[in-house]
Enzyme design. Sequence first.
Site, PDB file in Angstrom:
ATOM      1  CG  ASP A  93      51.147 -10.738  52.244  1.00 40.98           C
ATOM      2  OD1 ASP A  93      50.703 -11.865  52.513  1.00 40.98           O
ATOM      3  OD2 ASP A  93      52.290 -10.554  51.796  1.00 40.98           O
ATOM      4  CG  ASP A 150      54.449 -15.273  58.626  1.00 41.53           C
ATOM      5  OD1 ASP A 150      53.457 -15.919  58.215  1.00 41.53           O
ATOM      6  OD2 ASP A 150      55.499 -15.183  57.974  1.00 41.53           O
ATOM      7  CD  GLU A 183      53.866 -16.818  52.393  1.00 42.45           C
ATOM      8  OE1 GLU A 183      53.983 -17.089  51.189  1.00 42.45           O
ATOM      9  OE2 GLU A 183      54.067 -15.669  52.849  1.00 42.45           O
ATOM     10  CD  GLU A 184      55.098 -12.610  53.840  1.00 44.89           C
ATOM     11  OE1 GLU A 184      55.932 -12.770  52.931  1.00 44.89           O
ATOM     12  OE2 GLU A 184      53.953 -12.166  53.651  1.00 44.89           O
ATOM     13  CG  HIS A 205      55.964  -8.318  50.616  1.00 42.91           C
ATOM     14  ND1 HIS A 205      56.829  -9.340  50.338  1.00 42.91           N
ATOM     15  CD2 HIS A 205      54.873  -8.897  51.173  1.00 42.91           C
ATOM     16  CE1 HIS A 205      56.285 -10.491  50.701  1.00 42.91           C
ATOM     17  NE2 HIS A 205      55.093 -10.234  51.216  1.00 42.91           N
ATOM     18  CG  ASP A 245      47.596 -20.100  51.015  1.00 42.84           C
ATOM     19  OD1 ASP A 245      47.195 -19.392  51.968  1.00 42.84           O
ATOM     20  OD2 ASP A 245      48.795 -20.391  50.848  1.00 42.84           O
TER      21      ASP A 245
END
Length: 497
Positions: free
Chosen positions: A126, A93, A160-161, A466, A189
């Site tokens: 990301d 995601d 994850e976000e 982000h 990771d």
Amino acid sequence: MEKFIASSAFEKATIKRLSAAVQVKTESYDDLGKIGEDKRWDVQYDFNKYLKKTFPRIFSQLRIEYVNTHGLFITWNGTEPELKPTLLMAHMDTVPVPPETIDQWTHPPWSGYYDGKFVWGRGSSDCKNQLLAVLESVDLLLENGFVPKRTVLMSFGFDEERGGPQGAGHLAPFIFERYGKDALAVIVDEGGGFADNWGASMCMPGVAEKGHIDVEIVIRMPGGHSSIPLPHTAIGVMSELIVLIEDNPYEPHLVDKNPYLGALYCGADHAPDFPDKLRKILEKSRGHETCNAANDELAQEAAKMSPFVRYLMQTSQAADIIGGGVKVNAMPERVSAFVNHRINIGSTSESVKTKVTSLAQQIAEKHNLTLHAFDDAKEERNSIFLKAGYNELEPAPLTPTNVDELTAYAVLSGTVRALYGEDVIVAPGLMTGNTDTRYYWDLTRHIFRFAPGWDGEQGGLANGVHTVDEHVSVKAHINGVKWFSLFIRNMDEATLD
Ligand SMILES: [Zn+2]
């Protein structure tokens, strides 16, 4: 295989893959409902379709399992099942693109546009790049007939976000059920990478994560008409408390086990422009690793370098949300605020609670309010309530970073230096945020949050993660593929317990 990874044919193909991955929207929203009910999860079906089409060899030759509908778990069985597996992670995601920011992007956020050097778009950095680098390296090894002795596992979350409860929160227990406690040799990771520090290129994989607690403050006071007001409304009292909290920040504090201390030692020993004053203080604490006074002097001095460095050694606090009041002629009956904390290595959520409680106690006494600190009491008038947010998390267990014996850290850092040259200083890094690995602590002590792709130019962070203009260097990405293909083989050769 290595010649092929360095070829223009591979470059062309990998640009196409990256670009296409960015074009499949997989935005995660904080307010997502149930899987199967909330249609916004269904984008994961599209992304899975893309992966299947792009990596037919992996999907036909390796064991594919879906956990909680969209979590993707891939097993490449090794020939020696008694060896602990290597686990590679990434998330599928991305954070959303706020519609009002779309016109600020140099290239549209879902275009996957390639400008000759970078691929642009949400998720390019990301971390669909990391996801692809893992899959591309495994695919290349498969294609070239590599047969691992040590099982290679891949675990890809899909929220994850938003903290990872549906993806990693289900994948980790699934893996635990199958393999058990401390059953993995290593986890890699997404995470920290490369930066220029003190005149040297440093690579700092995250071997620790700060903890996390959101403290909610609720103040309940009588309402009433604003024409005959109380001297302080709940808004005024809340303001006083927030100011008191901000006026009492945490101090930098560097415990021996904080990985940043190791990074300072590495810098002092190997970086040409390491500051003299810092070096002198560092020498005082060196060899006296339990001497906290020296460490605190060191932390004070190091914190002057930048806020970024400061918060590697200091619990942070930030008042981020406030709400209260409904009408301009009525005093508010309920005001609430959230203060976000990232907990320093060596500290605990309990110490944050104690500190906020003592500050709130002062304000409560001054205004004759009752304080309910983290006691789950029902809200009532004339009270201040402190509550812990749902995602309270202690600082992560530390990954061992000794290199005098063969550790996973030694394999990881050796792989970095084999690829990028021995001038690169590998030093322990600290994450101020959390990745999906927060669910994986029981599976191994050797967890690394690490982005291995580097183009030798830019640092890891200034690439729009982000925010607008997220992009990834293709050269860095290809190096990431090289790194994973080397790391898998190095782990295969390494004798680890
Ligand atoms: Zn990420």
